[in-house]
Every structure is written in C-alpha cells, then in structure tokens.
Design a protein around this motif. Structure first.
Motif, PDB file in Angstrom:
ATOM      1  N   VAL A 228     -16.755  43.430 -18.574  1.00  0.00           N
ATOM      2  CA  VAL A 228     -15.868  42.271 -18.594  1.00  0.00           C
ATOM      3  C   VAL A 228     -16.120  41.479 -17.313  1.00  0.00           C
ATOM      4  N   PHE A 229     -16.598  40.246 -17.499  1.00  0.00           N
ATOM      5  CA  PHE A 229     -16.878  39.355 -16.370  1.00  0.00           C
ATOM      6  C   PHE A 229     -15.782  38.299 -16.296  1.00  0.00           C
ATOM      7  N   SER A 230     -15.378  37.983 -15.092  1.00  0.00           N
ATOM      8  CA  SER A 230     -14.371  36.955 -14.867  1.00  0.00           C
ATOM      9  C   SER A 230     -14.943  35.922 -13.906  1.00  0.00           C
ATOM     10  N   GLY A 231     -14.650  34.669 -14.164  1.00  0.00           N
ATOM     11  CA  GLY A 231     -15.130  33.595 -13.309  1.00  0.00           C
ATOM     12  C   GLY A 231     -14.791  32.252 -13.918  1.00  0.00           C
ATOM     13  N   VAL A 232     -15.543  31.253 -13.539  1.00  0.00           N
ATOM     14  CA  VAL A 232     -15.311  29.875 -13.968  1.00  0.00           C
ATOM     15  C   VAL A 232     -16.438  29.461 -14.899  1.00  0.00           C
ATOM     16  N   LEU A 233     -16.088  28.808 -16.006  1.00  0.00           N
ATOM     17  CA  LEU A 233     -17.124  28.291 -16.887  1.00  0.00           C
ATOM     18  C   LEU A 233     -17.942  27.240 -16.139  1.00  0.00           C
ATOM     19  N   ALA A 234     -19.250  27.312 -16.271  1.00  0.00           N
ATOM     20  CA  ALA A 234     -20.124  26.355 -15.583  1.00  0.00           C
ATOM     21  C   ALA A 234     -19.778  24.931 -15.990  1.00  0.00           C
ATOM     22  N   ARG A 235     -19.477  24.708 -17.264  1.00  0.00           N
ATOM     23  CA  ARG A 235     -19.170  23.344 -17.708  1.00  0.00           C
ATOM     24  C   ARG A 235     -17.946  22.784 -16.993  1.00  0.00           C
ATOM     25  N   THR A 236     -16.989  23.660 -16.617  1.00  0.00           N
ATOM     26  CA  THR A 236     -15.810  23.217 -15.881  1.00  0.00           C
ATOM     27  C   THR A 236     -16.207  22.695 -14.503  1.00  0.00           C
ATOM     28  N   VAL A 237     -17.120  23.386 -13.843  1.00  0.00           N
ATOM     29  CA  VAL A 237     -17.605  22.935 -12.526  1.00  0.00           C
ATOM     30  C   VAL A 237     -18.293  21.585 -12.673  1.00  0.00           C
TER      31      VAL A 237
ATOM     32  N   GLY B  45      -9.742  28.154  -8.296  1.00  0.00           N
ATOM     33  CA  GLY B  45      -8.685  27.217  -8.651  1.00  0.00           C
ATOM     34  C   GLY B  45      -9.054  26.286  -9.799  1.00  0.00           C
ATOM     35  N   LEU B  46     -10.330  26.237 -10.148  1.00  0.00           N
ATOM     36  CA  LEU B  46     -10.760  25.418 -11.289  1.00  0.00           C
ATOM     37  C   LEU B  46     -10.314  26.036 -12.612  1.00  0.00           C
ATOM     38  N   GLY B  47      -9.925  27.302 -12.568  1.00  0.00           N
ATOM     39  CA  GLY B  47      -9.482  27.998 -13.778  1.00  0.00           C
ATOM     40  C   GLY B  47     -10.476  29.075 -14.161  1.00  0.00           C
ATOM     41  N   THR B  48      -9.998  30.269 -14.328  1.00  0.00           N
ATOM     42  CA  THR B  48     -10.891  31.381 -14.648  1.00  0.00           C
ATOM     43  C   THR B  48     -10.767  31.777 -16.112  1.00  0.00           C
TER      44      THR B  48
END
Length: 182
Positions: free
Chosen positions: A90-99, A72-75
């Motif tokens: 192709v990797f999908s996930g959340v940018l560490a900086r967003t966390v 939910g933080l945005g992928t």
C-alpha cells in the motif's frame, strides 16, 4: 469629409474601445493562471521541485515543495505490486496529476530525475491516463532515501495490464527529486 477635432476624438474613442475589447477578450481566453492559488515558498527542505512549462512558481522558474506543502496537496493510496518488492504494498502519496494541476503544467513530456541524477522521459499522458502516485509512504511507513524515498513514482500496475510492461518499469523513479515539464 474633413478631418477635424471632433472626428479625431471619435477615432480615438473607437480605437480605445477596440483596444479595451481586445484586452478583455485576450484575458478571458487566456489559461486560468490567475485562478490558480499562489504557491508559498517552502518552510522546510524541498523534497520535490517542478520546473519547465509551468505557470505557478515560488522561485526562479521553479515550484519547490517541502514535505508539508507536498502532502497538503491531498494524499491518496494505491495498492500494487512492484518489480522490486515482494507481494502487493500500500503506497500513499500525491497523484502526479494533482502536482501538475497545482503548478499549471503544460507539456507532452516530463523529465523525472532522481537524487543520483538518473533521468527518464515520461509521457505526460501517463499522468493523465493513470493514477500515477508520487509515493512518500509504503505500508504506512515514511520512505527514506536509503529505501527509495523520499518520493517514488508508483504506477498502479496491478490495475492496468499495459503498465506491467518492462519499458514502463524504467519510469518508476525512486529517490525522485525533480520533474521538468516540456
């Protein structure tokens, strides 16, 4: 000049006014912690915890994320090769900086720990300077614990020659469980 009740009242008012002005100044110059949205407790099993020098928590000094909260933080997606797989993926996930922004992290080093307790120090500057992904999917498939999941730290190594260094490879923590900001 004699000290009378009128002088005493003026002194108390001036002191009170000075104290209120100081408090307002401190509140305005403080980090915008109160501007950050509160972090709800996880509803499912936590897939990632963040602790250490963070301002926003949902437990005893820790910010715990279940899968839905995390995603939910945005992928975002990163396409890159890795030293452990063949060809680009192709990797999908959340940018560490967003966390780190979400939890109000302040520090220069992050200790990243895996389920098997492998722990490595990662400079906070990596997360600020590069689009380091906390990947939960590879090629559209959710990563499982049996294959580097549920979260794998992925660097955009094909975009940045400096990230193709063997020392950076040590920072690609798979089966990531926790980040500690120092």
């Amino acid at each position: 000049m004699s000290w009378n009740s009128s002088t005493s009242r003026r002194h108390r008012r001036a002191t009170t006014h000075s104290a209120l002005a100081l408090a307002a100044t401190l509140m305005l110059s403080a980090p915008p912690v109160w501007g950050q949205e509160a972090l709800a407790p996880p509803q499912g099993p936590a897939i990632l915890t963040v602790e250490g020098n963070i301002a926003v928590t949902n437990g005893e000094g820790v910010a715990a994320f279940d899968r839905d909260m995390f995603l939910g933080l945005g992928t975002t997606k990163v396409t890159t090769t890795t030293p452990w797989t063949d060809g680009p993926h192709v990797f999908s996930g959340v940018l560490a900086r967003t966390v780190f922004e979400k939890v109000g992290a302040e520090g220069t080093v992050v200790l990243a720990s895996a389920l098997n307790d492998y722990t490595v120090e990662i400079p906070m500057s990596d997360f600020q300077d590069y689009d380091v992904l906390l990947a939960t999917e590879m090629d559209g498939e959710q990563m499982q614990v049996s294959d580097k999941g549920p979260i794998w730290i992925v660097y955009p190594r094909d975009d940045e020659p400096a990230l193709q260094d063997r020392r950076v490879n040590e920072r690609w923590v798979w089966q990531l469980k926790a980040l500690r900001v120092q």
